[in-house]
Design a protein around this motif. Structure first.
Motif, mmCIF file in Angstrom:
data_model
loop_
_atom_site.group_PDB
_atom_site.id
_atom_site.type_symbol
_atom_site.label_atom_id
_atom_site.label_comp_id
_atom_site.label_asym_id
_atom_site.label_seq_id
_atom_site.Cartn_x
_atom_site.Cartn_y
_atom_site.Cartn_z
ATOM 1 N N PRO A 199 2.564 -14.461 -8.086
ATOM 2 C CA PRO A 199 4.076 -13.941 -7.511
ATOM 3 C C PRO A 199 4.295 -12.570 -7.994
ATOM 4 C CG PRO A 199 4.128 -16.221 -8.457
ATOM 5 C CD PRO A 199 2.570 -15.743 -8.855
ATOM 6 N N ASN A 200 4.017 -12.299 -9.282
ATOM 7 C CA ASN A 200 4.206 -10.951 -9.617
ATOM 8 C C ASN A 200 5.517 -10.321 -9.442
ATOM 9 O OD1 ASN A 200 2.074 -9.650 -11.067
ATOM 10 N ND2 ASN A 200 0.911 -10.279 -9.307
ATOM 11 N N PHE A 257 10.945 -14.764 -6.714
ATOM 12 C CA PHE A 257 10.070 -15.300 -5.843
ATOM 13 C C PHE A 257 9.691 -16.690 -6.196
ATOM 14 C CE2 PHE A 257 9.507 -10.736 -6.838
ATOM 15 C CZ PHE A 257 10.360 -10.221 -5.509
ATOM 16 N N TYR A 371 6.222 -20.493 -4.270
ATOM 17 C CA TYR A 371 6.145 -19.120 -4.182
ATOM 18 C C TYR A 371 6.767 -18.720 -2.780
ATOM 19 C CZ TYR A 371 4.424 -14.232 -3.505
ATOM 20 O OH TYR A 371 4.399 -12.869 -2.966
ATOM 21 N N HIS A 682 12.409 -6.922 4.736
ATOM 22 C CA HIS A 682 11.478 -5.820 4.456
ATOM 23 C C HIS A 682 10.654 -6.365 3.411
ATOM 24 C CE1 HIS A 682 14.331 -2.454 5.856
ATOM 25 N NE2 HIS A 682 13.621 -3.098 6.735
ATOM 26 N N GLY A 683 11.253 -6.848 2.240
ATOM 27 C CA GLY A 683 10.233 -7.567 1.195
ATOM 28 C C GLY A 683 9.852 -8.621 1.415
ATOM 29 N N VAL A 686 6.441 -7.642 3.518
ATOM 30 C CA VAL A 686 5.149 -7.223 2.711
ATOM 31 C C VAL A 686 4.591 -8.079 1.783
ATOM 32 C CG1 VAL A 686 4.708 -5.491 0.774
ATOM 33 C CG2 VAL A 686 6.020 -4.894 2.930
ATOM 34 N N GLN A 687 5.390 -9.233 1.379
ATOM 35 C CA GLN A 687 4.617 -10.295 0.755
ATOM 36 C C GLN A 687 3.946 -11.082 1.699
ATOM 37 O OE1 GLN A 687 8.120 -11.512 -1.666
ATOM 38 N NE2 GLN A 687 7.074 -11.071 -3.582
ATOM 39 N N GLU A 695 -4.032 -9.814 -1.018
ATOM 40 C CA GLU A 695 -3.669 -10.443 -2.370
ATOM 41 C C GLU A 695 -4.624 -11.777 -2.325
ATOM 42 O OE1 GLU A 695 0.261 -11.234 -3.595
ATOM 43 O OE2 GLU A 695 0.807 -9.436 -1.999
ATOM 44 N N MET A 715 -1.936 -5.695 -5.358
ATOM 45 C CA MET A 715 -0.607 -5.520 -4.856
ATOM 46 C C MET A 715 -0.395 -4.606 -3.914
ATOM 47 S SD MET A 715 1.464 -7.635 -6.829
ATOM 48 C CE MET A 715 2.972 -6.686 -7.210
ATOM 49 N N PRO A 716 0.397 -4.919 -2.832
ATOM 50 C CA PRO A 716 0.680 -4.200 -1.529
ATOM 51 C C PRO A 716 1.456 -2.690 -2.355
ATOM 52 C CG PRO A 716 1.591 -6.290 -1.167
ATOM 53 C CD PRO A 716 1.246 -6.298 -2.495
ATOM 54 N N VAL A 721 1.532 -0.237 3.611
ATOM 55 C CA VAL A 721 2.351 -0.992 4.569
ATOM 56 C C VAL A 721 3.005 -0.030 5.520
ATOM 57 C CG1 VAL A 721 2.507 -3.167 3.329
ATOM 58 C CG2 VAL A 721 3.925 -1.270 2.696
ATOM 59 N N ARG B 125 4.694 7.772 0.928
ATOM 60 C CA ARG B 125 4.033 6.626 0.743
ATOM 61 C C ARG B 125 2.939 6.869 -0.012
ATOM 62 N NH1 ARG B 125 5.425 2.027 3.307
ATOM 63 N NH2 ARG B 125 7.102 2.279 4.984
ATOM 64 N N LEU B 132 4.953 0.249 -8.298
ATOM 65 C CA LEU B 132 5.006 -1.000 -7.696
ATOM 66 C C LEU B 132 6.461 -1.550 -7.407
ATOM 67 C CD1 LEU B 132 1.874 -3.137 -9.429
ATOM 68 C CD2 LEU B 132 2.100 -2.306 -6.799
ATOM 69 N N ARG B 134 8.059 -5.302 -5.887
ATOM 70 C CA ARG B 134 7.846 -6.329 -5.105
ATOM 71 C C ARG B 134 8.996 -6.904 -4.345
ATOM 72 N NH1 ARG B 134 3.043 -8.965 -3.674
ATOM 73 N NH2 ARG B 134 2.943 -10.910 -4.887
ATOM 74 N N CYS B 135 10.152 -5.993 -4.295
ATOM 75 C CA CYS B 135 11.282 -6.840 -3.642
ATOM 76 C C CYS B 135 11.621 -6.070 -2.369
ATOM 77 C CB CYS B 135 12.543 -6.383 -4.601
ATOM 78 S SG CYS B 135 12.700 -7.279 -6.135
ATOM 79 N N THR B 136 11.302 -4.607 -2.302
ATOM 80 C CA THR B 136 12.031 -3.852 -1.170
ATOM 81 C C THR B 136 10.885 -3.806 0.037
ATOM 82 O OG1 THR B 136 11.428 -1.743 -1.935
ATOM 83 C CG2 THR B 136 13.397 -2.610 -2.673
ATOM 84 N N GLY B 137 9.619 -4.156 -0.103
ATOM 85 C CA GLY B 137 8.825 -3.752 0.906
ATOM 86 C C GLY B 137 8.592 -2.238 1.099
ATOM 87 N N TYR B 138 9.242 -1.431 0.252
ATOM 88 C CA TYR B 138 9.134 -0.061 0.264
ATOM 89 C C TYR B 138 9.662 0.708 1.309
ATOM 90 C CZ TYR B 138 5.386 -1.069 -3.064
ATOM 91 O OH TYR B 138 4.516 -1.576 -4.110
#
Ligand code: FES
Ligand code: FES
Lengths: 791, 152
Positions: A199-200, A257, A371, A682-683, A686-687, A695, A715-716, A721, B125, B132, B134-138
């Motif tokens: 998950p990270n 997450f 997750y 969005h978030g 990307v996961q 991953e 990790m992305p 992306v 980018r 990093l 992990r939340c916003t997807g950038y």
């Protein structure tokens, strides 16, 4: 997304919580310290499977600064119980799943690399580390079982679990499904591996246990998605302290997450240890510990088949899955590959017969649990890979094949063959919008352009559905859940008319301080600025079930509405008393209570003041004060759904996949704050893309985690992306007061299948293992830049 | 060892262990907890601060190396009442969710804008690949940086 101005429902209000976060004033776990605190370091197994023959802590105890060393035997001797799994799943023969003992700190055996088997407590972190280094442990290394697919024939890991099988579950109508396959004109079948993910959340897990000798009270500070649930489990099952003596505080939390839902060893141990050393005990995971110690996600091996008539009508679906539970059953692990997976296999379609078998197995790996999406991404991946593959095999347009099989708007409420009743939806509306955004009509031309440049272009769809707003307690309890899944709220109107909202939901990035304030501000007709939202402290709110399963607005928000309605009802009584009339003659709108057919009215603030300055209240009918609590238990799940479309371009020379366009059109019902909803999408996307392209949690055959750091686990990153086109369609949820469905997981549920459908389309292959790294893709191209065409 | 440095405009002389990291000095000695630690391999960027005007990962700088340096942390670039344009852009564009990566992201982004000409989406980018989230997807982080670029 449509947007209204102002600060009420539908407005993209900028977030209340942001100012503290962007100025560095957030209050995360590692920012909290307690006077006199000690520091804990956990002894963690270097072996995937071993017997503990002996632990010699003398070197640690002689290390300057070390306060104490405890082992699993010390906790056991003190009556500390096992970490329980909260969802009882039954096997097809009616027997209960087998739950092996799971002591928080291992006693006789360790079963995965990183499993804690001791705790060293010291005056400083450095001393605790030095002390841990000085512990000598005698292990007898045993052969490990790592691969889920073959786990049932491996060495038996737990004495009580023959064949390492936790349960063997089935769901759906097998006879009807076999009959459907018997008359099928075409059967599409796929072998699917849903790769293990780690998950990270960016903030590592952490905990501080505190004990007050005078009162016997414990306080546990930790980054939890559900502090009340944590308290319940630690009190009732693990028996660290009675519920009335344990307060759990979860401050600003840096992402969850799913990984911060569960009851883990570390917070259990530091709370217990605080009582032993009579000082606060602090532990903060370093990232390497997070990789080993936070529950992982997914990890399914599946064979799936779809039966179709010759015109493309879906007749039946048959799915057989092996799910990896890891070494022990984590808090909700058993429910993820069953009730959160098998029940979703109807997707958006009218498939009349579905049968699913799931066996869950133990391996010498980190426990696997929910997750982001939890079971629903796995289900979507099965359904949407099958549908896309079937379209290709039948030579049909994948969008049209979906359209032909969609449940139609006039068929709601729709009962699926896998036990869910979808309340509402319009799946074609989302598909059509997505096709427009991606400019599907011109895809062939774009593909030709790419080909002319020596590149391979592909397009892939994913029309996902999810069951969110977890969950109707009655349904959950009848299916084996150990807790109800309602939510609580309290709306406290202060004397001066400002409002404090206390919610059992928890925010770790979702922006509840803003969204919930918008709801209350609109309901009560008071300024947004006057509403303060409080969460994350079992000492301030009665109870709560926390945040996961996209439940906060649908269940937590509904509880708030219910409490606000009670405030209005009480306000009417107060006003009626003041005007010497009856409350049915009082209307409430935009913050003003007014008497019908009169020009008399009272502002919300005046009513608040009157409530606390109760001049001649008839006390047996009307109590002073203006504060109300509510518990909301949903009548059904909510069913967010949508279509995601991904377009990729692959460089055959390198195997690199580039996402050139990604469109997500989702139906979340009514939306409170479009800006926040888009951010959630969005978030999640990307996961989902991360799972498809980057991953993968990998163990070697001895059970060592090969991908245990950011050097090895991909990790992305921002340059991996694209930007997204995100849009919504709306069918309001029919059974909650806000008409909302929830949006937290949709991105992660829909995206993965869309990406892999696009990649396989570009390559012209049927199957491809995730993640589709450049190496995997290059090999699929025959390692030569030419498509092999082989599956 | 003794370290003398300027942090957010204030001078400090501190006695620290030889192996102390700059991030430890900032968080534990100066109580500047806005700078975060998200990894142990110098990969996440949660700890980015400015040292003599350049973005550095403070988990990868020894406190001793900062002797004589001028350090700026997230606490030093703006206040709630007078936000830095990058802070303002992050809020306006919803470029943060849990907020844990945010201080490092903002500090890295300021450095990126200050040191590049012709910053477009691809360059943003590329420039932020050491941080990093992990939340916003950038998506919204990129929007925020591009909008701050025009206001800085
Ligand atoms: S803490 Fe991760 S790079 Fe510094
Ligand atoms: S906002 Fe949570 S990690 Fe970036």
């Amino acid at each position: 997304m449509s947007e209204t101005g102002g600060t009420g429902i539908g407005a993209s209000v900028r977030r209340k919580e942001d100012v503290r976060f962007i100025t560095g004033a957030g209050n995360y776990m590692d920012d909290i310290n307690q006077p006199g605190q000690t520091y804990a370091v956990f002894l963690r197994s270097p072996h995937a499977r071993a017997k503990i023959l002996g632990i010699d802590a003398s070197g640690a105890l002689a290390t300057p600064g070390v306060v104490a060393v405890f082992t699993g035997a010390d906790l056991a001797a003190d009556g500390i119980g096992d970490l329980p799994c909260g969802w009882l799943v039954k096997s097809r023969d009616g027997s209960d799943m087998i739950q092996p003992p799971h002591p928080p700190i291992a006693v006789e055996r360790v079963n995965y690399v990183g499993e804690p088997y001791g705790i060293v407590i010291a005056e400083t972190l450095q001393a605790a580390r030095d002390g841990a280094e000085a512990v000598v442990t005698d292990f007898e290394d045993l052969p490990a079982v790592v691969d889920a697919a073959t786990a049932t024939s491996g060495d038996q890991l737990h004495e009580s679990v023959p064949n390492n099988r936790c349960y063997d579950w089935e769901f759906g109508d097998q006879a009807a499904t076999e009959a459907a396959f018997a008359q099928a004109a075409h059967v599409t079948s796929l072998d699917i591996v849903n790769n293990r993910l780690i998950p990270n959340a960016m903030e590592p897990r952490a905990a501080i246990g505190c004990y007050e000798a005078a009162s016997g009270d414990y306080t546990l500070y930790m980054n939890s998605q559900n502090p009340h649930l944590e308290r319940l489990v630690l009190a009732a099952f693990v028996q660290v302290a009675p519920e009335s003596k344990l307060r759990v505080v979860s401050p600003d939390v840096g992402g969850g997450f799913g990984s911060k839902i569960f009851v883990y060893a570390e917070e259990t141990a530091v709370t217990w240890a605080a009582g032993k050393v009579r000082r606060p005990v602090k532990w903060v995971a370093d990232r390497s510990e997070s990789f080993l110690g936070d529950c992982h996600g997914r990890d399914h091996v599946t064979h799936a088949e779809l039966a179709l008539a010759d015109d493309g009508e879906f007749l039946g679906m048959r799915v057989a899955t092996t799910a990896n539970m890891g070494a022990y059953l984590s808090t909700f692990a058993s429910s993820v590959p069953t009730y959160l997976y098998g029940t979703l296999l109807a997707g958006q379609y009218r498939t009349p017969a579905i049968y699913v078998e799931v066996q869950s197995v133990f391996t010498n790996t980190t426990p696997v649990d929910a997750y982001r999406g939890a079971g629903r991404p796995e289900a979507t991946y099965v359904v949407e890979r099958l549908v896309e593959t079937a379209a290709r095999e039948l030579g049909m347009d994948p969008a049209e094949l979906r359209r032909r099989n969609f449940i139609q708007p006039d068929q709601f409420p729709y009962e699926t063959p896998v036990a869910l009743t979808y309340d509402t939806g319009d799946y074609e509306a989302s598909l059509d919008r997505a096709l427009e955004h991606i400019d599907y009509a011109r895809f062939a031309a774009r593909r030709a352009e790419s080909e002319a440049l020596g590149r391979k272009r592909g397009i892939g769809f994913s029309s996902y559905i999810e069951a969110c707003g977890l969950a109707p307690s009655q349904v959950a309890l009848s299916l084996g859940a150990g807790v109800g899944l309602f939510e609580s709220a309290e709306v406290r109107v202060n004397v001066t008319g400002s409002v404090t909202v206390i919610t059992g939901s928890h925010s770790h990035g979702q922006g509840h301080e803003t969204t919930f304030a918008q709801v209350v501000s609109e309901k009560l007709g008071i300024p947004f600025e006057n509403v303060e939202v409080v969460h994350g402290d079992s000492g301030r709110g009665d109870y709560g079930l926390g945040t996961y399963g996209s439940r906060s607005i649908a269940v937590g928000g509904s509880a708030i509405v219910k409490a606000a309605d009670k405030i209005i009802a009480k306000g009417k009584k107060i006003v009626a008393h003041n005007f010497e009339t009856t409350d049915d003659r009082i209307d409430f709108e935009d913050g003003v209570f007014s008497e019908q057919e009169s020009n008399r009215s009272m502002e919300f603030g005046e009513v608040a003041f009157a409530a606390y300055v109760p001049a001649n209240f008839p006390l047996d009918e009307l109590e002073p004060g203006l504060s109300e609590k509510a518990f909301y238990d949903p009548g059904n799940f909510t069913y967010p759904a949508g279509t995601h479309v991904c377009e990729v371009e692959i460089d055959p020379e390198t195997g690199t996949v580039e996402i050139v366009d990604f469109v997500a059109v989702d139906d979340f019902g009514l939306i409170i704050n479009p800006m926040i909803v888009e951010g959630q999408v969005h978030g999640g996307l990307v996961q989902g893309i991360g799972q498809a392209l980057l991953e993968h949690g990998v163990y070697d055959e001895s059970g060592q985690l090969v991908t245990g750091s950011y050097m090895d686990y991909c990790m992305p990153r921002a340059d991996d992306v694209p930007s997204f086109t995100v849009d919504t369609t709306v069918t309001p949820c029919t059974h909650n007061p806000l008409g909302v469905k929830g949006c937290g997981e949709a991105g992660a549920i829909g995206a993965t299948a869309a990406v892999m459908n696009a990649v396989t389309d570009a390559l012209g292959v049927k199957e491809l293992a995730m993640p589709a790294t450049s190496e995997t893709v290059w090999n699929a191209l025959g390692g030569s830049g030419a498509a092999s065409g082989a599956a | 060892m003794e370290v003398t440095l300027t942090v957010n405009g204030a001078d400090h002389t501190l006695d620290v262990p030889d192996n102390a990291l700059l991030v430890e000095l900032l968080r534990e000695r100066l109580n500047l907890t806005g700078t975060h630690v998200g990894c142990d391999t110098s990969q996440c960027g949660a700890c980015v601060v400015h040292m003599d005007g350049r973005a550095v990962k403070s988990c990868t700088v020894l406190a001793g190396q900062a002797d004589g340096a001028d350090v700026t942390t997230i606490e030093g670039i703006g206040t709630a009442d007078a936000l830095h344009p990058m802070q303002e852009a992050f809020r306006e564009c919803h470029a943060l969710q849990c907020g844990f990566c945010t201080p490092g992201m903002i500090m890295a982004a300021i450095d990126l804008v200050q040191t590049s000409d012709d910053l477009d989406e691809a360059a943003v980018r590329d420039g932020l690949e050491g941080n990093l989230c992990r939340c916003t997807g950038y998506h919204n982080i990129v929007r925020a940086v591009l909008s701050a670029r025009d206001n800085m």
